[in-house]
Design a protein around this motif. Structure first.
Motif, PDB file in Angstrom:
ATOM      1  N   ASN A 120       3.123   7.261  -0.108  1.00 30.41           N
ATOM      2  CA  ASN A 120       3.734   8.569  -0.242  1.00 30.41           C
ATOM      3  C   ASN A 120       2.967   9.514   0.520  1.00 30.41           C
ATOM      4  O   ASN A 120       1.882   9.340   0.904  1.00 30.41           O
ATOM      5  CB  ASN A 120       4.179   8.946  -1.770  1.00 30.41           C
ATOM      6  N   GLU A 121       3.122  10.732   0.242  1.00 28.53           N
ATOM      7  CA  GLU A 121       2.415  11.845   1.146  1.00 28.53           C
ATOM      8  C   GLU A 121       0.863  11.845   0.906  1.00 28.53           C
ATOM      9  O   GLU A 121       0.043  12.229   1.632  1.00 28.53           O
ATOM     10  CB  GLU A 121       2.823  13.317   0.854  1.00 28.53           C
ATOM     11  N   ASN A 122       0.448  11.414  -0.304  1.00 28.02           N
ATOM     12  CA  ASN A 122      -1.006  11.279  -0.918  1.00 28.02           C
ATOM     13  C   ASN A 122      -1.609   9.946  -0.970  1.00 28.02           C
ATOM     14  O   ASN A 122      -2.906   9.857  -1.357  1.00 28.02           O
ATOM     15  CB  ASN A 122      -1.130  12.038  -2.211  1.00 28.02           C
ATOM     16  N   THR A 123      -1.093   8.827  -0.726  1.00 30.12           N
ATOM     17  CA  THR A 123      -1.490   7.569  -1.443  1.00 30.12           C
ATOM     18  C   THR A 123      -1.211   6.643  -0.074  1.00 30.12           C
ATOM     19  O   THR A 123      -0.060   6.546   0.450  1.00 30.12           O
ATOM     20  CB  THR A 123      -0.609   7.025  -2.517  1.00 30.12           C
ATOM     21  N   LEU A 124      -2.135   5.625  -0.147  1.00 30.75           N
ATOM     22  CA  LEU A 124      -1.788   4.480   0.757  1.00 30.75           C
ATOM     23  C   LEU A 124      -2.413   3.315   0.001  1.00 30.75           C
ATOM     24  O   LEU A 124      -3.351   3.487  -1.075  1.00 30.75           O
ATOM     25  CB  LEU A 124      -2.138   4.441   2.212  1.00 30.75           C
ATOM     26  N   CYS A 125      -2.062   2.079   0.419  1.00 29.52           N
ATOM     27  CA  CYS A 125      -2.751   1.047  -0.435  1.00 29.52           C
ATOM     28  C   CYS A 125      -2.953  -0.194   0.238  1.00 29.52           C
ATOM     29  O   CYS A 125      -2.500  -0.352   1.639  1.00 29.52           O
ATOM     30  CB  CYS A 125      -1.638   0.368  -1.495  1.00 29.52           C
ATOM     31  N   GLY A 126      -4.034  -1.075  -0.106  1.00 24.05           N
ATOM     32  CA  GLY A 126      -4.343  -2.189   0.572  1.00 24.05           C
ATOM     33  C   GLY A 126      -4.077  -3.519  -0.150  1.00 24.05           C
ATOM     34  O   GLY A 126      -3.745  -3.188  -1.464  1.00 24.05           O
ATOM     35  N   VAL A 127      -3.426  -4.528   0.438  1.00 25.80           N
ATOM     36  CA  VAL A 127      -2.947  -5.557  -0.284  1.00 25.80           C
ATOM     37  C   VAL A 127      -3.833  -7.086  -0.096  1.00 25.80           C
ATOM     38  O   VAL A 127      -4.093  -7.211   0.791  1.00 25.80           O
ATOM     39  CB  VAL A 127      -1.508  -5.737  -0.078  1.00 25.80           C
ATOM     40  N   ALA A 128      -3.803  -7.501  -1.397  1.00 28.24           N
ATOM     41  CA  ALA A 128      -4.520  -8.925  -1.206  1.00 28.24           C
ATOM     42  C   ALA A 128      -3.364  -9.803  -1.942  1.00 28.24           C
ATOM     43  O   ALA A 128      -2.969  -9.717  -3.123  1.00 28.24           O
ATOM     44  CB  ALA A 128      -5.840  -9.072  -1.814  1.00 28.24           C
ATOM     45  N   GLY A 129      -3.126 -10.687  -1.488  1.00 26.39           N
ATOM     46  CA  GLY A 129      -1.943 -11.879  -2.046  1.00 26.39           C
ATOM     47  C   GLY A 129      -0.923 -12.182  -1.281  1.00 26.39           C
ATOM     48  O   GLY A 129      -1.001 -12.083  -0.074  1.00 26.39           O
ATOM     49  N   MET A 130       0.297 -12.313  -1.928  1.00 25.38           N
ATOM     50  CA  MET A 130       1.486 -12.757  -1.240  1.00 25.38           C
ATOM     51  C   MET A 130       2.063 -11.456  -0.686  1.00 25.38           C
ATOM     52  O   MET A 130       2.503 -10.694  -1.387  1.00 25.38           O
ATOM     53  CB  MET A 130       2.281 -13.555  -2.237  1.00 25.38           C
ATOM     54  N   THR A 131       2.105 -11.675   0.653  1.00 23.78           N
ATOM     55  CA  THR A 131       2.660 -10.343   1.302  1.00 23.78           C
ATOM     56  C   THR A 131       3.858  -9.974   1.147  1.00 23.78           C
ATOM     57  O   THR A 131       4.359  -8.910   0.789  1.00 23.78           O
ATOM     58  CB  THR A 131       2.458 -10.605   2.813  1.00 23.78           C
ATOM     59  N   ALA A 132       4.850 -11.253   0.811  1.00 23.21           N
ATOM     60  CA  ALA A 132       5.994 -11.007   0.423  1.00 23.21           C
ATOM     61  C   ALA A 132       6.525 -10.281  -0.771  1.00 23.21           C
ATOM     62  O   ALA A 132       7.292  -9.282  -0.903  1.00 23.21           O
ATOM     63  CB  ALA A 132       7.006 -12.358   0.600  1.00 23.21           C
ATOM     64  N   ASP A 133       5.736 -10.794  -1.676  1.00 20.82           N
ATOM     65  CA  ASP A 133       5.649 -10.368  -3.047  1.00 20.82           C
ATOM     66  C   ASP A 133       5.334  -8.474  -2.921  1.00 20.82           C
ATOM     67  O   ASP A 133       5.983  -7.865  -3.655  1.00 20.82           O
ATOM     68  CB  ASP A 133       4.839 -10.852  -4.297  1.00 20.82           C
ATOM     69  N   ALA A 134       4.356  -8.354  -2.224  1.00 15.90           N
ATOM     70  CA  ALA A 134       3.978  -7.066  -2.024  1.00 15.90           C
ATOM     71  C   ALA A 134       4.932  -6.084  -1.402  1.00 15.90           C
ATOM     72  O   ALA A 134       4.995  -4.971  -2.136  1.00 15.90           O
ATOM     73  CB  ALA A 134       2.676  -6.888  -1.149  1.00 15.90           C
ATOM     74  N   GLY A 135       5.657  -6.641  -0.586  1.00 21.95           N
ATOM     75  CA  GLY A 135       6.710  -5.983   0.050  1.00 21.95           C
ATOM     76  C   GLY A 135       7.613  -5.511  -1.212  1.00 21.95           C
ATOM     77  O   GLY A 135       8.279  -4.144  -1.030  1.00 21.95           O
ATOM     78  N   ILE A 136       7.915  -6.192  -2.263  1.00 22.08           N
ATOM     79  CA  ILE A 136       8.843  -5.743  -3.197  1.00 22.08           C
ATOM     80  C   ILE A 136       8.339  -4.642  -3.833  1.00 22.08           C
ATOM     81  O   ILE A 136       9.013  -3.527  -4.296  1.00 22.08           O
ATOM     82  CB  ILE A 136       9.267  -6.910  -4.041  1.00 22.08           C
TER      83      ILE A 136
END
Lengths: 250, 205, 193
Positions: free
Chosen positions: A69-85
């Motif tokens: 959102n306007e104030n937040t971003l995230c980094g991901v570790a793990g299954m990218t497909a799950d992260a998408g959901i």
């Protein structure tokens, strides 16, 4: 013995463990590292992208960094497909909050919200937990810059600097030594790359293997979320000096 | 009298100029004959797309919030802002979703395509039928008056400053002949590299 | 014919509501309070279909309180106004909409006053002074004339007195006087008027 309790996410083993959740955590421990460092004027997140084949088309946009959102971003570790959901879930619920209150949700609110969803999969029947850990970086006017992690069990915690994914314990050891409270964003950026270069298995960091993002405040007080482009990352790698370091180590 | 689209009053207009567009609205919010606020703007923007909404004030607020949601999600998914042409189709399909219980709004869209720089304007009815126009679109309780004013004052290929004069005079004089419109006005002039927002002083009666 | 009035001042917000509770041609009560405290620094004055009004007010209060518990901080005035508008706009397109009009007021963290007016349609308008119903016809012209930005509490109360006199003179029924409340950074309090 444990086999009897393996297949169901929602059943405790006699030792009081949830195997599926532990397996999910283990899966993440093999995924590419992501490191987040909070400074007094911003947050830097760096992640390692595993390049599987030279023939694979490289997606120009980031795979492991997402604006939520306007104030937040995230980094991901793990299954990218799950992260998408989950990312879609967070984006939609952030917009829903914005619609109701006409204000961006506090960072902890969205972390809590997505963790409640994750927790559900450790308790309700039959499905596998989400195989993703997150690094949430953001800003809100109550607590300023904040850095959180969350994991498949649905737990979350706030950090000054942390890492998720492969070699996260060695990364955290280095962070513990090198982190200082008066760090500024420039220092944090360099430190993040340095820690990544020391913990990663790959010999030389390039923009193909590294993703990078920052959260900071613009001069007008607006939150600036930036997912860095490959050219910018290459330039940053050059400037940070981690490339020379690694060669010296060899 | 109990027609939802004329309880609160209000009016909006958009025009095409030479490599530019203009979009304007009045600032009145009323409750039948009673004026409630002279600070109710009806032009919104989602990056470079400008959106005018007249009609039932409650729905003006709701519909704006809905499209803010949709364009924010679009931007995060596609990693670029929505273009005016695409946005127009999004508006159309979103309004038609409510075919049998519509939002009581009269939307207009205006903007420059960020790739081609081509000006784009269009209007809609409350259930999403698009009215593509080359010159101008009008909406709201003073739309009849606006048609007359625009028909008289509009000419093609006006420069930004002349377009500003044209749209301002059209709006001001149309609103003066409508009891439910007026109470100040706001005008946006959009060119390739600049957006100028101006408030117009108008009759406060 | 309930009177619901709000005036935003420099460091506070003023509310005045009529004390008469009427049904049809009868005044059933002369000590009615048409306001509700939502949290320490925000309140809501309401009017409309009786039954709907108290149900809705308590629904809002419960949600504002719940928000405070969940998020660990009190909801701000503008957040409450957005939330209430959203509830009314959603309700409008339900089988039986709440027929309630409200004024929401409070003092924000910086101690500035806040006032928002929302009707049963979900029309929200943030204003320096506001009234619902017939009271608006009698008081708006007075307020237009005498109101200035950033006026003090004393000036605000004097202005309210003018409004009360006008209402007493022009309203066709006895509204049994006004309940007057003030919200500022100290909180919400009732005053003798």
């Amino acid at each position: 013995m444990s086999r009897r309790y393996d297949s169901r996410t929602t059943i405790f083993s006699p030792e009081g463990r949830l195997y599926q959740v532990e397996y999910a955590l283990e899966a993440i421990n093999h995924a590419g590292t992501a490191i987040g460092i909070m400074a007094k004027d911003g947050i830097a997140i760096v992640a390692e992208r595993k390049v599987t084949s030279k023939l694979l088309e490289q997606d120009s946009s980031a795979e492991k960094m997402y604006i939520l959102n306007e104030n937040t971003l995230c980094g991901v570790a793990g299954m990218t497909a799950d992260a998408g959901i989950l990312i879609n879930y967070i984006r939609e619920s952030s917009q829903e909050y914005l619609k109701i209150y006409n204000k961006e949700p506090p960072l902890e609110h969205i972390v809590k919200h997505v963790c409640n969803l994750k927790q559900g999969y450790t308790q309700y029947g039959g499905l596998r937990p989400f195989g993703v850990s997150f690094l949430f970086a953001g800003y809100d006017d109550r607590f300023g810059f904040q850095l959180y992690t969350s994991n498949p069990s649905g737990n979350y915690s706030g950090w000054k600097a942390t890492s998720i994914g492969a070699n996260n314990s060695s990364a955290q050891t280095i962070l513990k030594q090198e982190y200082k409270d008066d760090l500024d964003l420039e220092d944090a950026k360099k430190l993040a790359l340095k820690v990544l270069s020391k913990t990663t298995d790959s010999t030389k960091l390039t923009s193909e293997k590294v993703e990078f993002s920052t959260v900071s405040l613009a001069s007008n007080g607006h939150v600036q979320l930036k997912i860095w482009k490959p050219e910018e990352i290459d330039k940053l790698l050059q400037e940070s000096g981690v490339l020379e370091d690694t060669e010296e180590d060899k | 009298m109990s027609d939802p689209s004329s309880i609160n009053g209000g009016t909006a207009v958009a025009m095409v100029g030479k490599d530019c567009i203009a979009i304007a609205s009045d600032m009145r919010l009323g409750s039948q004959s009673l004026g409630v606020s002279n600070n109710f703007e009806k032009i919104f923007n989602y990056d470079h797309v400008f959106f005018g909404l007249t009609g039932l004030a409650s729905d003006v607020i709701t519909v704006n919030e809905n499209f803010r949601t949709k364009t924010n999600l679009y931007k995060m998914r596609e990693e670029r802002s929505i273009e005016p042409e695409k946005f127009a189709n999004l508006v159309s399909s979103s309004l038609y979703e409510r075919r049998f219980g519509p939002w009581f709004v009269g939307p207009i869209v205006a903007g420059l395509n960020s790739k081609t720089g081509k000006p784009f304007i269009c209007g809609f009815d409350s259930i999403g039928c698009i009215d593509f126009a080359k010159d101008f679109v009008v909406s709201g309780t003073a739309s009849d008056q606006l048609f007359g004013m625009c028909e008289a004052l509009y000419e093609p290929n006006l420069e930004p400053e002349d377009l500003f004069e044209c749209i301002s005079q059209s709006l001001l004089n149309a609103a003066d002949r409508d009891a439910l419109s007026g109470w100040g006005a706001v005008v946006y002039i959009v060119t390739k590299d600049k957006v100028v927002k101006r408030y117009l002083k108008s009759r406060q009666d | 014919m309930d009177i619901i009035l709000g005036i935003r001042l420099k460091e506070s917000t003023l509310f005045a509501t009529s004390k008469a509770f009427t049904r049809g041609i009868s005044v059933l009560k002369a000590t009615d309070d048409k306001t509700i405290d939502l949290n320490t620094h925000n309140m809501m004055a309401y009017t409309g279909e009786s039954g709907d009004t108290t149900q809705f007010a308590e629904h809002i209060k419960a949600n504002v309180q719940l928000f405070g518990l969940r998020e660990g901080y009190d909801m701000e005035s503008s957040e409450i106004a957005s939330f209430v508008r959203n509830q009314l706009a959603t309700s409008l397109r339900s089988r039986k909409p709440y027929q309630v009009q409200v004024l929401i007021g409070g003092a924000n963290n910086e101690g500035e006053g806040f006032l928002s007016m929302i009707d049963y349609l979900g029309t929200r308008c943030d204003l320096p002074y506001a009234a619902h119903g017939y009271a608006a016809f009698y008081t708006m012209s007075l307020l237009d004339h005498h109101y200035k930005d950033d006026i003090s509490l004393d000036d605000g109360l004097r202005l309210l007195k003018l409004c009360e006199e006008e209402l007493t003179k022009r309203m066709p029924m006895d509204f049994k006087g006004l309940n007057v409340k003030i919200v500022d950074k100290e909180g919400i309090r009732t005053i003798d008027f």
